[in-house]
Scaffold this active site. Structure first.
Site, short mmCIF file in Angstrom:
data_model
loop_
_atom_site.label_atom_id
_atom_site.label_comp_id
_atom_site.label_asym_id
_atom_site.label_seq_id
_atom_site.Cartn_x
_atom_site.Cartn_y
_atom_site.Cartn_z
CB SER A 167 -0.95 -0.04 1.20
OG SER A 167 -1.98 0.92 1.07
CE LYS A 219 -16.04 21.12 7.28
NZ LYS A 219 -14.69 21.46 6.82
#
Length: 342
Positions: A167, A219
């Site tokens: 990763s 948001k």
């Protein structure tokens, strides 16, 4: 009368002992508070000298005095020959052992700063001994960017993986010009994952209201306590896909021979398999890589060390080098502070 004098003398001694312990505790507490933000220093060690010391240890056991004298003369001639070519290759060996937050990236940046002050473009090389299962996009993205500073200045970088570079760890490896990994090292995991626990139904079941007020439609698209809407879930999934696309683009740029259709699915491979997939350039342990490089270059291990505090210097001579050994004294200092504050 002497009985009361004895009691007074005992009390005075006890008071002096308590005062001394209190003063010591106060000193330890003050020095302990200075630990945060201690300056870091760069330590450089010649690996060639380390190999030579090991060789000399064996020489004394294997050869007699005459043979050692002949060997010493031959090696002096080799050393003079190397000294006559000042533009010989230098290899700087850095280490990075990553955690989920890539918390040692600042140390890596400092070591890269140090290397860039002396490294010669297109002559010297950096070997990064890398071990990391990955972590945050921001942390490992920064780590890869720090390594790219070397490439930008035409300093060749080789990433050496002995156990795992997955990763974000593999993203860092891709920032190098070459990736070398031990046969059973794990590499890859070109994917993105996000896990967010949601307790909204539990709150609702117990008649607990939770309000989350935001300005802006997305948001807070996914929340731990608020209800996750289909639109919010899709927006969050889109962000993950965007990050995955950026990850794949970075790998494609740095590893053009890799078949992204096959390797960018989040899976991991042994290095012995990854060579054929274009994820790794060669199979070798980091120790073997450096052992071969020592004959053609001067090797320097570059590491960040933390300057010892006055407290550590004071107790180092008493066998308290390990910070954990000072724990009882630290607890005494904390207890004294609590008593004083009360």
């Amino acid at each position: 009368m002497p009985f009361w004098l004895d009691i007074a003398a005992f009390a005075l001694k006890a008071l002096l002992i308590v005062a001394m312990l209190a003063a010591l505790a106060a000193l330890i507490a003050r020095l302990t508070r200075r630990d945060a933000g201690r300056p870091r220093e760069i330590e450089v060690r010649s690996l060639n000298e380390r190999y030579e010391q090991m060789r000399d240890e064996f020489d004394t056991k294997i050869f007699d005095r005459k043979e050692r004298r002949l060997l010493a003369k031959a090696r002096k001639r080799e050393a003079r020959a190397r000294a006559a070519t000042p533009k010989g290759k230098r290899v700087y060996v850095l280490g990075f052992k990553g955690d989920p937050m890539a918390s040692t990236v600042k140390q890596l940046a400092l070591e890269i700063d140090a290397v860039l002050t002396v490294a010669r473009p297109e002559t010297d090389e950096v070997v990064l001994r890398l071990q990391s299962p990955g972590g945050t996009v921001t942390g490992y993205g920064l780590a890869a960017a720090e390594l790219s500073r070397l490439r930008d200045r035409r300093i060749k970088v080789t990433a050496s993986v002995d156990q795992v570079a997955a990763s974000g760890g593999y993203m860092m490896a891709c920032a190098a010009d070459k990736i070398v990994a031990a046969p059973f090292a794990l590499v890859g995991s070109i994917g993105v994952v996000a896990q967010v626990p949601n307790l909204h139904r539990l709150l609702k079941k117990n008649d607990i209201d939770y309000e989350e007020l935001t300005a802006g439609e997305f948001k807070r698209s996914v929340s731990m306590l608020g209800e996750i809407t289909p639109a919010g879930r899709e927006h969050f999934r889109g962000k993950i896909e965007d990050t995955h696309t950026a990850f794949k683009s970075f790998v494609a740029e740095r590893r053009p021979t890799a078949d992204l259709a096959k390797v960018a699915n989040g899976d991991v491979w042994l290095a012995s398999e990854a060579v054929n997939l274009g994820l790794v350039d060669a199979v070798s342990t980091g120790d073997d890589l450096l052992f071969h490089l020592k004959d053609e270059a001067r090797l320097f291990e570059v590491a960040t060390v933390t300057r010892k505090t006055l407290l550590q210097q004071l107790f180092g001579g008493l066998g308290f080098e390990d910070r954990s050994a000072l724990a009882p004294l630290g607890e005494l200092a904390k207890a004294f502070i609590r008593i004083r504050n009360n």
